[in-house]
Design an enzyme around this catalytic site. Structure first.
Site, short mmCIF file in Angstrom:
data_model
loop_
_atom_site.label_atom_id
_atom_site.label_comp_id
_atom_site.label_asym_id
_atom_site.label_seq_id
_atom_site.Cartn_x
_atom_site.Cartn_y
_atom_site.Cartn_z
N SER A 1 -9.26 0.60 3.02
CA SER A 1 -8.64 1.66 1.86
C SER A 1 -8.04 1.14 1.10
O SER A 1 -7.38 1.98 0.31
CB SER A 1 -8.25 2.47 2.29
OG SER A 1 -7.88 2.13 3.83
N SER B 1 -9.98 -1.55 6.99
CA SER B 1 -9.66 -1.16 6.44
C SER B 1 -8.29 -2.74 5.30
O SER B 1 -8.05 -2.22 4.30
CB SER B 1 -8.55 0.18 6.23
OG SER B 1 -9.59 0.92 5.74
N LYS C 1 0.54 -1.45 -0.48
CA LYS C 1 0.49 -0.33 -0.06
C LYS C 1 1.09 1.24 -0.29
O LYS C 1 2.04 1.69 1.29
CB LYS C 1 -1.04 0.26 1.48
CG LYS C 1 -1.98 0.93 1.46
CD LYS C 1 -2.86 0.63 2.40
CE LYS C 1 -3.99 1.83 3.11
NZ LYS C 1 -5.22 1.15 3.99
#
Length: 471
Positions: free
Chosen positions: A156, A180, A81
């Site tokens: 996310s 997330s 990420k």
């Protein structure tokens, strides 16, 4: 074990490289080939560093030929990420504001994986500033679900979930502040571990909500998550909140049996108003766990809606505090949905925030009392399968706000309590969308969750199923 390098699990490919059954260069090339095929359909990567990755893989192979082994991930290509700072590299955090931000330090979690020998493939897409439950991003477009590109990945950690599911990386770091890691795991059909708050250092990871943020992996299997946790967990001089609690042998835990373990099924909330197919998968999962020797009992949990509300208050206030200066100086550089959520946090009174924070201790004590007789609690990660991108986006109709609230209904209480939770692929809808179940454990007892998850995966194949490349 698959003989095609890109389809191996993290554990399998690490072992194959170490035993010289396959080279890091060959493995990296295989992933880059899949990335070239899938990325136009998924938008899962923020950056792809093909040339640098192949050079790093060649160097790893040369080291291995000389008997030099960096660690358990020697030569394994991974992408993470794009909110984990890597010194000298751009880290966009999914935003315009940090589009050109070059990190001067490397996050502790990432550094520990680098020290173990990983090869950097690039960076993965995410919701803007990790603040969104769907995978939408107003600046860089949505990440798409490999099982059906019309549907969301969950956020996310959207790129992490999508890329792991499509076998574009063997695993990926995500972050979990309100779900997330667990939502992308559920919606994309991968395994995701939300760690106990403070179990893994957050130094060098973009903050969103300091009292809720957690670092954890998404991967194919519980065994893979255990390997990564073992490498990352533990105290860190760069993060005063990183816990000194003793570590378990997480990899060994994945070899354990379910016999003698007691798993609680909530009597309410997590079983109320479920999508019919999610309810079916929950029943089927419980049946498998029971057949494998677990003792299944009902548990009466404290009011989870209060926990959810408190979690949202804390997140809103802390996120707004972090972003206040940019909201004043650069409001035009935020996506409209993220800016609105951040501005709402400015309206949370200090006394309300402090009351929520003071309640965390008593709330955790009440939860521990209610679950004292069980080793873990099982619940759906979300009450619904992945909705479409269109129906969950801004302008998605009058039901869109309620839908967004519903997505995180079952994840936020766990964040407020700071507990660990492992989401495992547990079935599919009739239309082919994945469904995941989360196992909620005691503080710092990730090992038991990994035992249950791995035992479930030994007798099911949901984690092995592959999405098809869109035509």
């Amino acid at each position: 074990m698959s003989t095609e390098p890109a389809l191996m699990t993290l554990t399998e490919v690490a072992r194959a490289i170490a035993m010289k059954q396959v080279s890091s260069h060959e493995v990296t090339r295989a992933l880059l080939h899949r990335i070239a095929q899938w990325q136009p359909h998924l938008n899962a990567f923020m950056s792809i560093e093909s040339e640098a990755a192949l050079k790093a893989a060649e160097a790893a192979d040369a080291e291995l030929a000389k008997g030099e082994v960096r660690g358990p991930l020697h030569g394994v290509p991974l992408a993470h990420k794009d909110m984990y700072y890597d010194a000298g590299k751009v880290s966009t955090c999914g935003s315009l504001i940090r589009r050109d931000f070059v990190a001067t330090t490397t996050s502790t979690a990432l550094q520990r994986l680098k020290d173990a020998g990983q090869v950097r493939l690039g960076t993965l897409h995410l919701a803007e500033f990790a603040y969104g439950p769907t995978g939408h991003n107003a600046h860089y477009g949505p990440v798409r679900n490999p099982w059906n590109v019309a549907h969301i990945t969950g956020g996310s950690s959207s790129g992490s979930g999508s890329a792991v599911a499509a076998r574009l990386t063997y695993a990926a770091l995500g972050s979990d502040t309100g779900g997330s890691i667990r939502m992308p795991a559920h919606f994309c059909g991968v395994t995701g571990l939300k760690t106990t708050w403070s179990r893994v250092s957050r130094a060098g990871a973009m903050p969103l909500s300091q009292s809720l943020d957690t670092v954890g992996p998404l991967a194919r299997t519980a065994e893979d998550c255990a390997l990564l946790l073992a490498l990352m967990a533990g105290p860190d001089p760069e993060d005063s909140t990183a816990s000194h609690e003793p570590l378990s042998d997480y990899v060994a835990a994945t070899k354990g049996s379910l016999k003698g373990l007691k798993i609680g099924v909530p009597a309410s909330f997590y079983v109320d108003d479920l999508d019919g197919e999610v309810a079916r998968v929950l029943d089927e999962t419980i049946a498998v766990l029971k057949r494998e020797g677990a003792d299944i009992v009902k548990v009466e949990l404290p009011d989870q809606r209060q926990l959810q509300a408190a979690s949202q208050l804390v997140l809103a206030a802390e996120a707004a505090a972090f972003h206040k200066r940019w909201m004043i100086e650069r409001p035009q550089d935020y996506g409209p949905q993220v800016l609105m959520r951040l501005q709402n946090g400015l309206a949370v009174p200090a006394i309300t925030y402090l009351e929520a924070m003071r309640w965390r201790g008593p709330a955790l004590a009440a939860h521990n009392a209610a679950t004292a007789g069980v080793d873990a609690v099982i619940a759906p990660a979300s009450p619904v399968p992945a909705p479409t991108i269109e129906e969950s986006d801004v302008g998605g109709g009058p039901n869109a706000p309620a839908l967004l609230q519903r997505l995180t209904l079952f994840t936020r209480p766990v964040n407020f309590l700071g507990l660990p939770s492992l989401t495992v692929p547990s079935g599919f809808t009739k239309s082919g969308l994945p469904v995941g179940m989360q196992l909620i454990g005691r503080s710092f007892d990730e090992a038991t969750l990994l035992t249950i998850g791995a035992a479930f995966q030994r007798v099911t194949d949901y984690h092995d199923r592959l999405p098809k490349l869109p035509s």
